[in-house]
Motif scaffolding. Sequence first.
Motif, PDB file in Angstrom:
ATOM      1  N   VAL A 181     -15.865 108.237  45.475  1.00  0.00           N
ATOM      2  CA  VAL A 181     -16.835 108.421  44.195  1.00  0.00           C
ATOM      3  C   VAL A 181     -18.254 108.893  44.826  1.00  0.00           C
ATOM      4  N   ASP A 182     -18.680 110.059  44.054  1.00  0.00           N
ATOM      5  CA  ASP A 182     -19.986 110.535  44.560  1.00  0.00           C
ATOM      6  C   ASP A 182     -21.042 109.807  43.668  1.00  0.00           C
ATOM      7  N   TYR A 183     -21.479 108.707  43.774  1.00  0.00           N
ATOM      8  CA  TYR A 183     -22.491 107.832  43.067  1.00  0.00           C
ATOM      9  C   TYR A 183     -23.714 108.749  42.829  1.00  0.00           C
ATOM     10  N   GLN A 184     -24.180 109.380  43.959  1.00  0.00           N
ATOM     11  CA  GLN A 184     -25.310 110.191  43.715  1.00  0.00           C
ATOM     12  C   GLN A 184     -25.279 111.423  42.671  1.00  0.00           C
ATOM     13  N   GLN A 185     -24.179 112.157  42.660  1.00  0.00           N
ATOM     14  CA  GLN A 185     -24.046 113.159  41.697  1.00  0.00           C
ATOM     15  C   GLN A 185     -24.015 112.464  40.097  1.00  0.00           C
ATOM     16  N   ILE A 186     -23.266 111.286  40.175  1.00  0.00           N
ATOM     17  CA  ILE A 186     -23.161 110.744  38.646  1.00  0.00           C
ATOM     18  C   ILE A 186     -24.818 110.114  38.360  1.00  0.00           C
ATOM     19  N   TYR A 187     -25.230 109.517  39.262  1.00  0.00           N
ATOM     20  CA  TYR A 187     -26.619 109.134  38.867  1.00  0.00           C
ATOM     21  C   TYR A 187     -27.482 110.141  38.688  1.00  0.00           C
ATOM     22  N   ASN A 188     -27.399 111.420  39.210  1.00  0.00           N
ATOM     23  CA  ASN A 188     -28.350 112.498  39.186  1.00  0.00           C
ATOM     24  C   ASN A 188     -28.077 112.839  37.680  1.00  0.00           C
ATOM     25  N   GLN A 189     -26.925 112.852  36.922  1.00  0.00           N
ATOM     26  CA  GLN A 189     -26.675 113.336  35.721  1.00  0.00           C
ATOM     27  C   GLN A 189     -27.332 112.270  34.643  1.00  0.00           C
ATOM     28  N   LEU A 190     -26.793 110.985  34.755  1.00  0.00           N
ATOM     29  CA  LEU A 190     -27.163 110.031  33.941  1.00  0.00           C
ATOM     30  C   LEU A 190     -28.651 109.662  33.925  1.00  0.00           C
ATOM     31  N   ARG A 191     -29.377 110.038  34.784  1.00  0.00           N
ATOM     32  CA  ARG A 191     -30.681 109.342  34.712  1.00  0.00           C
ATOM     33  C   ARG A 191     -31.720 110.267  34.102  1.00  0.00           C
ATOM     34  N   ARG A 192     -31.156 111.362  33.760  1.00  0.00           N
ATOM     35  CA  ARG A 192     -32.320 112.142  32.992  1.00  0.00           C
ATOM     36  C   ARG A 192     -32.291 111.687  31.604  1.00  0.00           C
ATOM     37  N   ARG A 193     -31.376 111.594  30.914  1.00  0.00           N
ATOM     38  CA  ARG A 193     -31.320 111.217  29.551  1.00  0.00           C
ATOM     39  C   ARG A 193     -30.549 110.245  29.215  1.00  0.00           C
ATOM     40  N   PRO A 194     -30.621 108.809  29.555  1.00  0.00           N
ATOM     41  CA  PRO A 194     -29.477 107.907  29.392  1.00  0.00           C
ATOM     42  C   PRO A 194     -29.112 107.842  28.105  1.00  0.00           C
ATOM     43  N   ASP A 195     -30.122 107.791  26.827  1.00  0.00           N
ATOM     44  CA  ASP A 195     -29.716 107.706  25.262  1.00  0.00           C
ATOM     45  C   ASP A 195     -29.018 108.747  24.937  1.00  0.00           C
ATOM     46  N   ALA A 240     -12.651 101.787  26.147  1.00  0.00           N
ATOM     47  CA  ALA A 240     -13.111 100.602  25.224  1.00  0.00           C
ATOM     48  C   ALA A 240     -13.922  99.744  26.326  1.00  0.00           C
ATOM     49  N   PRO A 241     -13.619  99.403  27.557  1.00  0.00           N
ATOM     50  CA  PRO A 241     -14.509  98.551  28.393  1.00  0.00           C
ATOM     51  C   PRO A 241     -15.657  99.462  28.772  1.00  0.00           C
ATOM     52  N   MET A 242     -15.894 100.494  28.401  1.00  0.00           N
ATOM     53  CA  MET A 242     -17.183 101.339  28.613  1.00  0.00           C
ATOM     54  C   MET A 242     -18.430 100.998  27.861  1.00  0.00           C
ATOM     55  N   LEU A 243     -18.188 100.376  26.844  1.00  0.00           N
ATOM     56  CA  LEU A 243     -19.153 100.160  25.760  1.00  0.00           C
ATOM     57  C   LEU A 243     -20.049  99.454  26.159  1.00  0.00           C
ATOM     58  N   ASP A 244     -20.180  98.355  27.060  1.00  0.00           N
ATOM     59  CA  ASP A 244     -21.151  97.639  27.760  1.00  0.00           C
ATOM     60  C   ASP A 244     -22.150  98.617  28.465  1.00  0.00           C
ATOM     61  N   LEU A 245     -21.612  99.665  29.283  1.00  0.00           N
ATOM     62  CA  LEU A 245     -22.280 100.557  29.863  1.00  0.00           C
ATOM     63  C   LEU A 245     -23.171 101.569  28.776  1.00  0.00           C
ATOM     64  N   VAL A 246     -22.395 101.881  27.859  1.00  0.00           N
ATOM     65  CA  VAL A 246     -23.017 102.592  26.977  1.00  0.00           C
ATOM     66  C   VAL A 246     -24.325 102.126  25.974  1.00  0.00           C
ATOM     67  N   THR A 247     -23.858 100.747  25.647  1.00  0.00           N
ATOM     68  CA  THR A 247     -25.120  99.918  25.152  1.00  0.00           C
ATOM     69  C   THR A 247     -26.378  99.848  26.083  1.00  0.00           C
ATOM     70  N   TYR A 248     -25.954  99.508  27.424  1.00  0.00           N
ATOM     71  CA  TYR A 248     -27.229  99.432  28.452  1.00  0.00           C
ATOM     72  C   TYR A 248     -27.850 100.814  28.654  1.00  0.00           C
ATOM     73  N   LEU A 249     -26.978 101.897  28.723  1.00  0.00           N
ATOM     74  CA  LEU A 249     -27.576 103.430  28.504  1.00  0.00           C
ATOM     75  C   LEU A 249     -28.586 103.597  27.368  1.00  0.00           C
ATOM     76  N   ALA A 250     -28.079 103.381  26.249  1.00  0.00           N
ATOM     77  CA  ALA A 250     -28.843 103.531  24.815  1.00  0.00           C
ATOM     78  C   ALA A 250     -30.067 102.636  24.904  1.00  0.00           C
ATOM     79  N   ASN A 251     -30.294 101.729  25.885  1.00  0.00           N
ATOM     80  CA  ASN A 251     -31.352 100.943  25.735  1.00  0.00           C
ATOM     81  C   ASN A 251     -32.119 100.872  27.135  1.00  0.00           C
ATOM     82  N   THR A 252     -31.956 102.003  27.839  1.00  0.00           N
ATOM     83  CA  THR A 252     -32.664 102.388  29.067  1.00  0.00           C
ATOM     84  C   THR A 252     -33.431 103.416  29.126  1.00  0.00           C
ATOM     85  N   ASP A 253     -34.655 103.374  29.457  1.00  0.00           N
ATOM     86  CA  ASP A 253     -35.249 104.613  29.651  1.00  0.00           C
ATOM     87  C   ASP A 253     -35.093 105.142  31.192  1.00  0.00           C
ATOM     88  N   GLU A 254     -34.980 104.368  32.074  1.00  0.00           N
ATOM     89  CA  GLU A 254     -34.981 104.801  33.349  1.00  0.00           C
ATOM     90  C   GLU A 254     -34.043 103.936  34.386  1.00  0.00           C
TER      91      GLU A 254
END
Length: 276
Positions: A199-213, A230-244
Motif C-alpha cells: 500500500v502506498d500510504y503517501q499517495q493516499i494521504y496526498n489525495q485525502l488531506r486536501r479536502r477531507p470533507d 460499511a466498516p468504512m463509515l467510521d473513517l467517513v465520519t472522521y474525515l467529515a469532521n477533520t480539517d487537516e
Amino acid sequence: MYNDYYEISFKKILKWILAIIILVILLSPVAVITYLNVNTPVFSYKYISTQNLMQQLTSSVEFNSATKGITVRVTSDMINSYIDDEIKKMDLGLPEKIEILDVHVDTQQGRAFVNLKAYFLKLPISAAITLKQTDTTVTISFSGFKLADLPLKQEWVDKFLKGQKLTYSMRLSELDVVPYFKIKSINWKANGIDVFYEVDYQQIYNQLRRRPDRIAAELTQIIEKNQALAPMLDLVTYLANTDELTLNEIKYYLDMLLENQQVADALIDMVKSGQL
C-alpha cells in the motif's frame, strides 16, 4: 631390404596422418555447422495477446491482509509474448545477412536465449539474467554468455557489442501499474516473475488531506452502493469532521480497515475496475 620395408611403412603412415589432418580441416566447418544446428534450441510457449496486458496482469490480484499488499504474477508466456510482439517492431540495426530467428526468456533457468542466423550458419546464443533491486531502482544485467553449450569469453562479447552496455536500469516507480500501490519486491519464479506491491500510504494521504470533507461525501455515496464497505463509515465520519489530516492518521485507519478481508476485497475490486 629391412630398411626399405620400414621406409615404405613410414611413408604410408605419414600419408595417413597427412590425410587425416586434411580431412579434419575440411570437415571441421561441417562439424561446427552440424553442432550448432543440432544444438539450436526450439522454444515453445502459449502466445497471449499483449494488447490488454495490464488488465490481464491485474485481473486476478487479491489483497493479502497479512502482508498488506498484492502480488502480480508476470508469467513466462506473457514475457515471451511481449518480446515476440516488440521484436517485430524494432529496428536492431543488424547487418543484412544476420537475422534473429527467436528470442526467448526462460525464467526457470534464468537465461535469455537468442537464435541468430548468419548466412547459412545458426548461432544459438544465451546469457544468464541477473536482477538486482534497490529501494528506488531495478537493474537487469546479462553475463555468462554461451554459444550453444560452449562458454564465450567476456572480452569476445564486449568486442562484438562494441561498447554497448549489458546492464539496464529503470526506476521502480515506472512499474507502479496498480493505483495506490507501489513495488516492494521483484522475485524470479519457475513460471514467471512475482512483483509484490504494498500500500502506498503517501499517495493516499496526498489525495485525502486536501479536502477531507469532500472525500467523505464521495465515500458515503460509494458505501451506499456497496454494503461490504460499511466498516468504512467510521473513517467517513472522521474525515467529515477533520480539517487537516496526518500521514499517521491515514495509515492507522487504512491498516485497521484492510485487516477486514471483505473490505479489502471490495476496495481492490473497485481499484481494478477504475471506480477508485
